[in-house]
Design a protein around this motif. Structure first.
Motif, PDB file in Angstrom:
ATOM      1  N   ALA A  38       0.826  -1.207   0.000  1.00 33.35           N
ATOM      2  CA  ALA A  38       0.000   0.000   0.000  1.00 33.35           C
ATOM      3  C   ALA A  38       0.861   1.258   0.000  1.00 33.35           C
ATOM      4  N   VAL A  39       1.847   1.315   0.890  1.00 34.61           N
ATOM      5  CA  VAL A  39       2.702   2.497   0.978  1.00 34.61           C
ATOM      6  C   VAL A  39       3.516   2.661  -0.301  1.00 34.61           C
ATOM      7  N   MET A  40       4.038   1.543  -0.825  1.00 33.81           N
ATOM      8  CA  MET A  40       4.781   1.602  -2.080  1.00 33.81           C
ATOM      9  C   MET A  40       3.937   2.213  -3.186  1.00 33.81           C
ATOM     10  N   ASN A  41       2.678   1.795  -3.270  1.00 34.58           N
ATOM     11  CA  ASN A  41       1.806   2.299  -4.320  1.00 34.58           C
ATOM     12  C   ASN A  41       1.413   3.763  -4.103  1.00 34.58           C
ATOM     13  N   VAL A  42       1.326   4.191  -2.864  1.00 36.53           N
ATOM     14  CA  VAL A  42       1.069   5.608  -2.590  1.00 36.53           C
ATOM     15  C   VAL A  42       2.230   6.456  -3.107  1.00 36.53           C
ATOM     16  N   ILE A  43       3.454   6.035  -2.800  1.00 39.09           N
ATOM     17  CA  ILE A  43       4.634   6.772  -3.278  1.00 39.09           C
ATOM     18  C   ILE A  43       4.675   6.751  -4.807  1.00 39.09           C
ATOM     19  N   LYS A  44       4.390   5.609  -5.386  1.00 41.46           N
ATOM     20  CA  LYS A  44       4.390   5.468  -6.843  1.00 41.46           C
ATOM     21  C   LYS A  44       3.362   6.402  -7.481  1.00 41.46           C
ATOM     22  N   ALA A  45       2.133   6.355  -6.969  1.00 39.49           N
ATOM     23  CA  ALA A  45       1.066   7.189  -7.527  1.00 39.49           C
ATOM     24  C   ALA A  45       1.386   8.677  -7.372  1.00 39.49           C
ATOM     25  N   ALA A  46       1.912   9.057  -6.220  1.00 35.18           N
ATOM     26  CA  ALA A  46       2.229  10.465  -5.972  1.00 35.18           C
ATOM     27  C   ALA A  46       3.371  10.938  -6.861  1.00 35.18           C
ATOM     28  N   ALA A  47       4.400  10.111  -7.005  1.00 30.80           N
ATOM     29  CA  ALA A  47       5.547  10.488  -7.840  1.00 30.80           C
ATOM     30  C   ALA A  47       5.146  10.608  -9.307  1.00 30.80           C
ATOM     31  N   GLU A  48       4.288   9.712  -9.759  1.00 29.01           N
ATOM     32  CA  GLU A  48       3.829   9.771 -11.147  1.00 29.01           C
ATOM     33  C   GLU A  48       2.936  10.988 -11.375  1.00 29.01           C
ATOM     34  N   LEU A 276      10.406  12.378  -0.305  1.00 29.67           N
ATOM     35  CA  LEU A 276      10.500  11.206   0.561  1.00 29.67           C
ATOM     36  C   LEU A 276      10.824  11.601   1.996  1.00 29.67           C
ATOM     37  N   GLU A 277      11.582  12.685   2.148  1.00 28.76           N
ATOM     38  CA  GLU A 277      11.926  13.156   3.490  1.00 28.76           C
ATOM     39  C   GLU A 277      10.727  13.766   4.217  1.00 28.76           C
ATOM     40  N   LYS A 278       9.719  14.168   3.452  1.00 28.21           N
ATOM     41  CA  LYS A 278       8.558  14.842   4.040  1.00 28.21           C
ATOM     42  C   LYS A 278       7.353  13.923   4.232  1.00 28.21           C
ATOM     43  N   ILE A 279       7.370  12.770   3.587  1.00 29.95           N
ATOM     44  CA  ILE A 279       6.196  11.894   3.632  1.00 29.95           C
ATOM     45  C   ILE A 279       5.890  11.466   5.067  1.00 29.95           C
ATOM     46  N   SER A 280       4.639  11.627   5.454  1.00 27.19           N
ATOM     47  CA  SER A 280       4.181  11.205   6.773  1.00 27.19           C
ATOM     48  C   SER A 280       2.820  10.545   6.616  1.00 27.19           C
ATOM     49  N   LEU A 281       2.684   9.342   7.116  1.00 28.09           N
ATOM     50  CA  LEU A 281       1.441   8.583   6.994  1.00 28.09           C
ATOM     51  C   LEU A 281       0.900   8.241   8.379  1.00 28.09           C
ATOM     52  N   LYS A 282      -0.404   8.102   8.463  1.00 28.74           N
ATOM     53  CA  LYS A 282      -1.029   7.673   9.706  1.00 28.74           C
ATOM     54  C   LYS A 282      -1.151   6.150   9.707  1.00 28.74           C
ATOM     55  N   PRO A 283      -0.797   5.494  10.813  1.00 33.34           N
ATOM     56  CA  PRO A 283      -0.899   4.030  10.873  1.00 33.34           C
ATOM     57  C   PRO A 283      -2.295   3.524  10.523  1.00 33.34           C
ATOM     58  N   ASN A 311      -6.290  12.798  -0.169  1.00 33.82           N
ATOM     59  CA  ASN A 311      -5.328  13.491   0.695  1.00 33.82           C
ATOM     60  C   ASN A 311      -4.397  14.379  -0.131  1.00 33.82           C
ATOM     61  N   GLN A 312      -4.971  15.012  -1.148  1.00 32.91           N
ATOM     62  CA  GLN A 312      -4.172  15.802  -2.074  1.00 32.91           C
ATOM     63  C   GLN A 312      -3.425  16.944  -1.387  1.00 32.91           C
ATOM     64  N   GLN A 313      -4.021  17.522  -0.357  1.00 28.00           N
ATOM     65  CA  GLN A 313      -3.362  18.623   0.347  1.00 28.00           C
ATOM     66  C   GLN A 313      -2.051  18.161   0.979  1.00 28.00           C
ATOM     67  N   ASP A 314      -2.086  16.978   1.605  1.00 28.07           N
ATOM     68  CA  ASP A 314      -0.863  16.428   2.199  1.00 28.07           C
ATOM     69  C   ASP A 314       0.158  16.093   1.123  1.00 28.07           C
ATOM     70  N   VAL A 315      -0.304  15.474   0.050  1.00 33.17           N
ATOM     71  CA  VAL A 315       0.602  15.090  -1.039  1.00 33.17           C
ATOM     72  C   VAL A 315       1.278  16.325  -1.631  1.00 33.17           C
ATOM     73  N   SER A 316       0.526  17.401  -1.812  1.00 34.06           N
ATOM     74  CA  SER A 316       1.097  18.633  -2.360  1.00 34.06           C
ATOM     75  C   SER A 316       2.189  19.186  -1.450  1.00 34.06           C
ATOM     76  N   LYS A 317       1.977  19.073  -0.146  1.00 33.42           N
ATOM     77  CA  LYS A 317       3.004  19.525   0.806  1.00 33.42           C
ATOM     78  C   LYS A 317       4.275  18.696   0.687  1.00 33.42           C
ATOM     79  N   TRP A 318       4.121  17.381   0.483  1.00 36.82           N
ATOM     80  CA  TRP A 318       5.303  16.533   0.319  1.00 36.82           C
ATOM     81  C   TRP A 318       6.177  17.040  -0.824  1.00 36.82           C
ATOM     82  N   PHE A 319       5.524  17.444  -1.903  1.00 36.89           N
ATOM     83  CA  PHE A 319       6.259  17.832  -3.102  1.00 36.89           C
ATOM     84  C   PHE A 319       6.475  19.345  -3.203  1.00 36.89           C
ATOM     85  N   GLY A 320       6.255  20.047  -2.097  1.00 36.82           N
ATOM     86  CA  GLY A 320       6.593  21.459  -2.026  1.00 36.82           C
ATOM     87  C   GLY A 320       5.686  22.383  -2.777  1.00 36.82           C
TER      88      GLY A 320
END
Length: 321
Positions: A38-48, A276-283, A311-320
């Motif tokens: 799940a986490v791998m796919n979140v990073i993949k989807a966000a990076a793409e 990747l340094e900014k990514i934060s997920l809730k358990p 969670n687009q707002q959080d994702v946008s923060k990850w990528f500045g």
């Protein structure tokens, strides 16, 4: 976490699999267990979505092989999103602190791990502590094949925790009364599902976030509080005599999960490395995604894309942004 078939486990690093992996901008491993997938796919989807990158995946369950691939910095594996600490401390010491070929993102999320049982195991048989297992009669409660020994799932082959659990079973005094099963998580989950439906005892290594805590009524067994002097772990990749040199007679220290990535990624894909340094997920979010993947049979890629959209707002923060 496992026995290491280095030449054969990482099949995607040979032949056509290797060629397809290296053709992508970024490569990530899919270890075939739902939370990490799940986490791998979140990073993949966000990076793409955010950077327009092509992200490929390779399948493996051998954690040391994943770290060795990141260490080579050749694009075989660029990101490993499931670094459990303290389980993988030895690998962090070797590659992050030692050779500095891998970086560990500071952000992480808290997790739990230990032995769990079906709730009826506690209510019907009064099995509450790991020390209750050091009794041949209690162990027989978990015997499903009639050989006189109970079955306990230690984890999957390739997990650092599986080796820790083997030592724990010895040092807690119950190893001789159990078949210490090292099998794929899907097989273990099938056995848990059967036991839960039949209201029978089941025991195994449990970690959370995980879909099973949402799916079944489970109880964690009591263990002594973590004592560093009684939690000395040597892994097979560090010493062939790891089993005899390890001592684990207390519970885990506070467990956190982090993202690791090949050091060269910061040069090849600096925007992704910064994210990747900014990514934060809730358990609880990770558990819910795993539940959707395993229980509701939704494709992991779809579950991740839905999470990213919600969670687009959080994702946008990850990528500045």
């Amino acid at each position: 976490m496992k026995s290491y078939m280095l030449a054969t486990t990482f099949l995607a690093f040979t032949g056509a699999g290797c060629a397809s992996a290296f053709a992508a901008d970024v490569t990530m491993p899919d270890p075939n267990y739902a939370t990490a997938t799940a986490v791998m796919n979140v990073i993949k989807a966000a990076a793409e979505q955010e950077l327009g990158l092509e992200v490929s995946t390779v399948t493996t369950t051998a954690v040391p092989v994943i770290w060795e691939a990141m260490d080579r910095n050749k694009g075989e594996v660029d990101i490993w999103p499931d670094v459990w600490l303290p389980n993988q401390n030895g690998l962090v010491d070797k590659y992050v602190k030692g050779s500095k070929t891998v970086k560990l993102a500071a952000n992480g999320y808290e997790a739990v791990q230990g032995y769990c049982v079906t709730k009826n195991t506690v209510t019907d048989h009064n099995i509450k502590s790991v020390y209750d297992l050091a009794n041949p009669e209690n162990a027989k409660l978990f015997d499903t094949n009639g050989d006189g020994k109970g079955e306990i799932w230690m984890g999957a082959s390739g997990w650092q925790s599986t080796n820790i659990e083997k030592v724990k079973a010895r040092d807690y005094g119950f190893a001789e009364f159990f078949d210490l099963q090292v099998i794929d998580e899907a097989v273990a989950n099938a056995a848990l599902d059967k036991a839960a439906k039949e209201k029978k005892p089941w025991i195994g290594y449990c970690y959370g976030p995980h879909q099973n805590f949402a799916r079944y009524d489970l109880a964690m067994l009591e263990e002594p509080k973590n004592d560093p002097a009684k939690f000395v772990v040597v892994q097979p990749n560090d010493d062939p005599d790891w089993y005899n040199k390890s001592k684990v007679a207390s519970g885990y220290a506070t467990t956190t999960v982090h993202i690791a990535y090949a050091a060269s990624l910061a040069e090849r894909q600096p925007d992704l490395a910064a994210a990747l340094e900014k990514i934060s997920l809730k358990p609880e979010d990770v558990s819910k995604m795993a539940f959707e993947i395993i229980v509701n049979k939704k494709p992991a890629a779809d579950v991740a894309k839905e999470w990213v959209k919600a969670n687009q707002q959080d994702v946008s923060k990850w990528f500045g942004h």
